[in-house]
Design a protein around this motif. Structure first.
Motif, mmCIF file in Angstrom:
data_model
loop_
_atom_site.group_PDB
_atom_site.id
_atom_site.type_symbol
_atom_site.label_atom_id
_atom_site.label_comp_id
_atom_site.label_asym_id
_atom_site.label_seq_id
_atom_site.Cartn_x
_atom_site.Cartn_y
_atom_site.Cartn_z
ATOM 1 N N PRO A 52 -2.638 0.822 -10.270
ATOM 2 C CA PRO A 52 -1.844 1.180 -11.451
ATOM 3 C C PRO A 52 -1.980 2.639 -11.879
ATOM 4 N N ASP A 53 -3.097 3.291 -11.569
ATOM 5 C CA ASP A 53 -3.307 4.677 -11.965
ATOM 6 C C ASP A 53 -2.940 5.680 -10.876
ATOM 7 N N HIS A 54 -2.502 5.187 -9.719
ATOM 8 C CA HIS A 54 -2.185 6.072 -8.600
ATOM 9 C C HIS A 54 -0.754 6.599 -8.712
ATOM 10 N N THR A 55 -0.616 7.907 -8.627
ATOM 11 C CA THR A 55 0.704 8.530 -8.558
ATOM 12 C C THR A 55 0.856 9.095 -7.158
ATOM 13 N N PRO A 56 1.831 8.600 -6.386
ATOM 14 C CA PRO A 56 1.992 9.105 -5.026
ATOM 15 C C PRO A 56 2.310 10.600 -5.026
ATOM 16 N N PRO A 57 1.764 11.324 -4.052
ATOM 17 C CA PRO A 57 2.124 12.731 -3.931
ATOM 18 C C PRO A 57 3.538 12.851 -3.372
ATOM 19 N N PRO A 58 4.205 13.970 -3.630
ATOM 20 C CA PRO A 58 5.545 14.135 -3.060
ATOM 21 C C PRO A 58 5.460 14.218 -1.534
ATOM 22 N N TYR A 59 6.402 13.552 -0.881
ATOM 23 C CA TYR A 59 6.457 13.557 0.581
ATOM 24 C C TYR A 59 7.816 14.096 1.002
ATOM 25 N N PRO A 60 7.857 15.146 1.833
ATOM 26 C CA PRO A 60 9.134 15.790 2.160
ATOM 27 C C PRO A 60 9.955 15.091 3.241
ATOM 28 N N GLY A 61 9.449 14.006 3.794
ATOM 29 C CA GLY A 61 10.154 13.341 4.889
ATOM 30 C C GLY A 61 10.849 12.065 4.468
ATOM 31 N N ASP A 62 11.187 11.258 5.493
ATOM 32 C CA ASP A 62 11.881 9.988 5.301
ATOM 33 C C ASP A 62 10.883 8.844 5.173
ATOM 34 N N LEU A 63 11.371 7.735 4.633
ATOM 35 C CA LEU A 63 10.553 6.527 4.473
ATOM 36 C C LEU A 63 11.303 5.342 5.054
ATOM 37 N N LEU A 64 10.608 4.563 5.868
ATOM 38 C CA LEU A 64 11.093 3.290 6.374
ATOM 39 C C LEU A 64 10.407 2.225 5.522
ATOM 40 N N LEU A 65 11.170 1.573 4.647
ATOM 41 C CA LEU A 65 10.605 0.664 3.649
ATOM 42 C C LEU A 65 11.017 -0.774 3.935
ATOM 43 N N PHE A 66 10.035 -1.654 4.026
ATOM 44 C CA PHE A 66 10.270 -3.080 4.216
ATOM 45 C C PHE A 66 9.949 -3.788 2.904
ATOM 46 N N VAL A 67 10.908 -4.565 2.425
ATOM 47 C CA VAL A 67 10.780 -5.221 1.127
ATOM 48 C C VAL A 67 10.806 -6.733 1.317
ATOM 49 N N ALA A 68 9.765 -7.411 0.850
ATOM 50 C CA ALA A 68 9.749 -8.868 0.831
ATOM 51 C C ALA A 68 10.587 -9.317 -0.364
ATOM 52 N N THR A 69 11.637 -10.113 -0.112
ATOM 53 C CA THR A 69 12.579 -10.438 -1.188
ATOM 54 C C THR A 69 12.287 -11.768 -1.872
ATOM 55 N N GLU A 70 11.462 -12.606 -1.290
ATOM 56 C CA GLU A 70 11.162 -13.909 -1.896
ATOM 57 C C GLU A 70 9.944 -13.809 -2.804
ATOM 58 N N ASP A 71 9.944 -14.631 -3.843
ATOM 59 C CA ASP A 71 8.783 -14.753 -4.722
ATOM 60 C C ASP A 71 8.352 -13.389 -5.275
ATOM 61 N N ARG A 72 9.339 -12.553 -5.645
ATOM 62 C CA ARG A 72 9.045 -11.222 -6.152
ATOM 63 C C ARG A 72 8.497 -11.295 -7.572
ATOM 64 N N PRO A 73 7.649 -10.346 -7.925
ATOM 65 C CA PRO A 73 7.221 -10.260 -9.318
ATOM 66 C C PRO A 73 8.447 -9.998 -10.205
ATOM 67 N N ALA A 74 8.545 -10.691 -11.312
ATOM 68 C CA ALA A 74 9.714 -10.565 -12.196
ATOM 69 C C ALA A 74 9.925 -9.125 -12.651
ATOM 70 N N PRO A 106 13.555 -11.820 4.027
ATOM 71 C CA PRO A 106 13.622 -12.992 3.149
ATOM 72 C C PRO A 106 12.348 -13.837 3.210
ATOM 73 N N VAL A 107 11.235 -13.205 2.889
ATOM 74 C CA VAL A 107 9.925 -13.870 2.875
ATOM 75 C C VAL A 107 9.143 -13.354 1.679
ATOM 76 N N GLY A 108 8.018 -13.987 1.393
ATOM 77 C CA GLY A 108 7.124 -13.527 0.352
ATOM 78 C C GLY A 108 6.206 -12.418 0.855
ATOM 79 N N HIS A 109 5.577 -11.744 -0.073
ATOM 80 C CA HIS A 109 4.676 -10.624 0.223
ATOM 81 C C HIS A 109 3.616 -11.003 1.255
ATOM 82 N N TYR A 110 3.049 -12.188 1.121
ATOM 83 C CA TYR A 110 1.957 -12.600 1.995
ATOM 84 C C TYR A 110 2.430 -13.244 3.290
ATOM 85 N N ASP A 111 3.736 -13.280 3.514
ATOM 86 C CA ASP A 111 4.277 -13.894 4.735
ATOM 87 C C ASP A 111 4.902 -12.878 5.680
#
Length: 191
Positions: free
Chosen positions: A115-137, A162-167
């Motif tokens: 919660p206290d971590h602020t990511p540093p700026p990154y000048p490149g691209d990001l490949l982001l995988f998102v678990a869509t099931e059972d998401r925190p509200a 289409p899975v949960g974070h732990y799957d």
């Protein structure tokens, strides 16, 4: 932690290009390491993050979220042990109590740090995988993706699973992740 990880990485591979992928808390580390490498004029050819976001990393279980020890349940497991997230099942099975306690401590420490971590700026691209099931509200998919935009100067390529974070490392989603990473690593042939 980033400095230590970076030293370990450079022991194996002193110079880039680097390919970094991290899951959950490891995703925040991968992004911070990638930013540090770029600050050192190193090439980061791939940065992948699996279901990790500034200010939160899925559903790490902290001691506050775990129920109090109310004794042993009908299946022989105590109530706190049964409340551990699904990805900790491997920790419960086939390892001694000392190792399990160490792993649980790592998870709790990471949850306290995030919660206290602020990511540093990154000048490149990001490949982001998102678990869509059972998401925190409080972190629906669009907001989860947008949470990275202030810290990523390049493109964010999103793959929703289409899975949960732990799957995410079950066979089918892991295969989808592997195909997307392979595609991102492919170098187009000169025409």
């Amino acid at each position: 932690m980033v400095t230590d990880y970076l030293l370990q990485i450079r022991t194996v591979q002193p110079t880039g290009p680097y390919h970094l992928i991290g899951s959950s808390f490891g995703g925040l580390l991968a992004q911070a390491i990638a930013a540090r490498l770029r600050d050192q004029d190193e090439e980061v050819a791939l940065l992948g993050v699996l279901d990790a976001y500034p200010g939160g990393v899925g559903r790490f279980v902290t001691s506050e979220e775990r129920p109090p020890d109310t004794g042993t349940g009908p299946d022989g497991a105590d109530e706190r042990e049964r409340a551990m997230p699904a990805d900790m099942d491997a920790v419960r099975m086939g390892v001694d109590d000392r190792l399990r306690a160490s792993m649980e401590k790592v998870v709790r420490n990471a949850a306290a740090f995030v919660p206290d971590h602020t990511p540093p700026p990154y000048p490149g691209d990001l490949l982001l995988f998102v678990a869509t099931e059972d998401r925190p509200a409080q972190l629906p998919v669009p907001e989860a993706v947008d949470s990275w935009r202030p810290y990523i100067a390049g493109d964010i390529t999103v793959h929703e699973l289409p899975v949960g974070h732990y799957d995410m490392f079950q066979p089918e989603p892991a295969a989808r992740i592997a195909r997307a990473v392979t595609a991102a690593l492919e170098v187009p042939a000169d025409v």
